[in-house]
Design a protein around this motif. Sequence first.
Motif, PDB file in Angstrom:
ATOM      1  N   HIS A 108      44.971  46.393  36.446  1.00 55.74           N
ATOM      2  CA  HIS A 108      45.183  44.949  36.369  1.00 55.74           C
ATOM      3  C   HIS A 108      46.487  44.641  35.626  1.00 55.74           C
ATOM      4  O   HIS A 108      47.273  43.803  36.070  1.00 55.74           O
ATOM      5  N   HIS A 109      46.710  45.325  34.526  1.00 54.39           N
ATOM      6  CA  HIS A 109      47.940  45.125  33.750  1.00 54.39           C
ATOM      7  C   HIS A 109      49.169  45.500  34.577  1.00 54.39           C
ATOM      8  O   HIS A 109      50.155  44.758  34.599  1.00 54.39           O
ATOM      9  N   VAL A 111      49.599  45.583  37.770  1.00 53.71           N
ATOM     10  CA  VAL A 111      49.820  44.755  38.965  1.00 53.71           C
ATOM     11  C   VAL A 111      49.877  43.265  38.618  1.00 53.71           C
ATOM     12  O   VAL A 111      50.897  42.604  38.815  1.00 53.71           O
ATOM     13  N   VAL A 112      48.791  42.738  38.107  1.00 55.03           N
ATOM     14  CA  VAL A 112      48.675  41.293  37.888  1.00 55.03           C
ATOM     15  C   VAL A 112      49.549  40.819  36.730  1.00 55.03           C
ATOM     16  O   VAL A 112      50.305  39.844  36.862  1.00 55.03           O
ATOM     17  N   ASP A 113      49.457  41.501  35.591  1.00 57.73           N
ATOM     18  CA  ASP A 113      50.262  41.098  34.435  1.00 57.73           C
ATOM     19  C   ASP A 113      51.754  41.289  34.699  1.00 57.73           C
ATOM     20  O   ASP A 113      52.577  40.480  34.258  1.00 57.73           O
ATOM     21  N   LYS A 115      53.292  41.061  37.615  1.00 57.24           N
ATOM     22  CA  LYS A 115      53.697  39.962  38.504  1.00 57.24           C
ATOM     23  C   LYS A 115      53.885  38.677  37.696  1.00 57.24           C
ATOM     24  O   LYS A 115      54.903  37.986  37.833  1.00 57.24           O
ATOM     25  N   ALA A 116      52.916  38.367  36.849  1.00 55.40           N
ATOM     26  CA  ALA A 116      52.997  37.142  36.039  1.00 55.40           C
ATOM     27  C   ALA A 116      54.200  37.176  35.100  1.00 55.40           C
ATOM     28  O   ALA A 116      54.887  36.162  34.914  1.00 55.40           O
ATOM     29  N   GLU A 145      43.374  45.122  44.384  1.00 51.55           N
ATOM     30  CA  GLU A 145      44.033  44.501  43.224  1.00 51.55           C
ATOM     31  C   GLU A 145      45.332  43.821  43.648  1.00 51.55           C
ATOM     32  O   GLU A 145      45.645  42.715  43.208  1.00 51.55           O
ATOM     33  N   ASN A 148      44.375  40.687  45.579  1.00 50.98           N
ATOM     34  CA  ASN A 148      43.886  39.667  44.647  1.00 50.98           C
ATOM     35  C   ASN A 148      45.007  39.033  43.828  1.00 50.98           C
ATOM     36  O   ASN A 148      44.895  37.880  43.415  1.00 50.98           O
ATOM     37  N   ALA A 149      46.058  39.794  43.589  1.00 52.01           N
ATOM     38  CA  ALA A 149      47.189  39.274  42.812  1.00 52.01           C
ATOM     39  C   ALA A 149      48.013  38.268  43.618  1.00 52.01           C
ATOM     40  O   ALA A 149      48.814  37.535  43.051  1.00 52.01           O
TER      41      ALA A 149
END
Length: 157
Positions: A108-109, A111-113, A115-116, A145, A148-149
């Motif tokens: 999650h970190h 990929v998602v973090d 990107k953010a 993941e 979802n991102a």
Amino acid sequence: MNKLRARALGIFCFILLLFATLCQAERVGSQVSRYVILTFDDNKLQMASDYTVAIMDSYGYKGVAFPVVDWTGTSNPVWAHIMQEGWEIGCHTWTHADLNNVSASQLHHEVVDAKASLEQMFGIHIISFAYPGSEGWNNATVLQEIANAGFLYARDG
């Protein structure tokens, strides 16, 4: 960058652009039916941006740069410059980790973090993802993941 590396990069870009020219996008009405996308990851563009951007611009091409968050300086003017030139910025994770061998929270970190962080850093919406080391493209958990991102596309290798 030394002159030999700059020349090698120039030759490489020329070959890619020649290939792209030979594979010109076919237009159907106002829609493009085929694309050639030139991508640069691992912050390599940062080392050679003056040469790469200038060569590609001279042929009318843009590219996609995939910086790694942990390796990207927020004050480096390279990223602002290439965005002004019409290049896309994509996401290449936070630390360039092997996505097949990380925990769910680390995934999650990465990929998602990541990107953010890039979206906040550059004030843009990130739509593309590049798998670090070509790892994770065939892993259902990683693919989920990334989906979802909110990435629109991801590329391997």
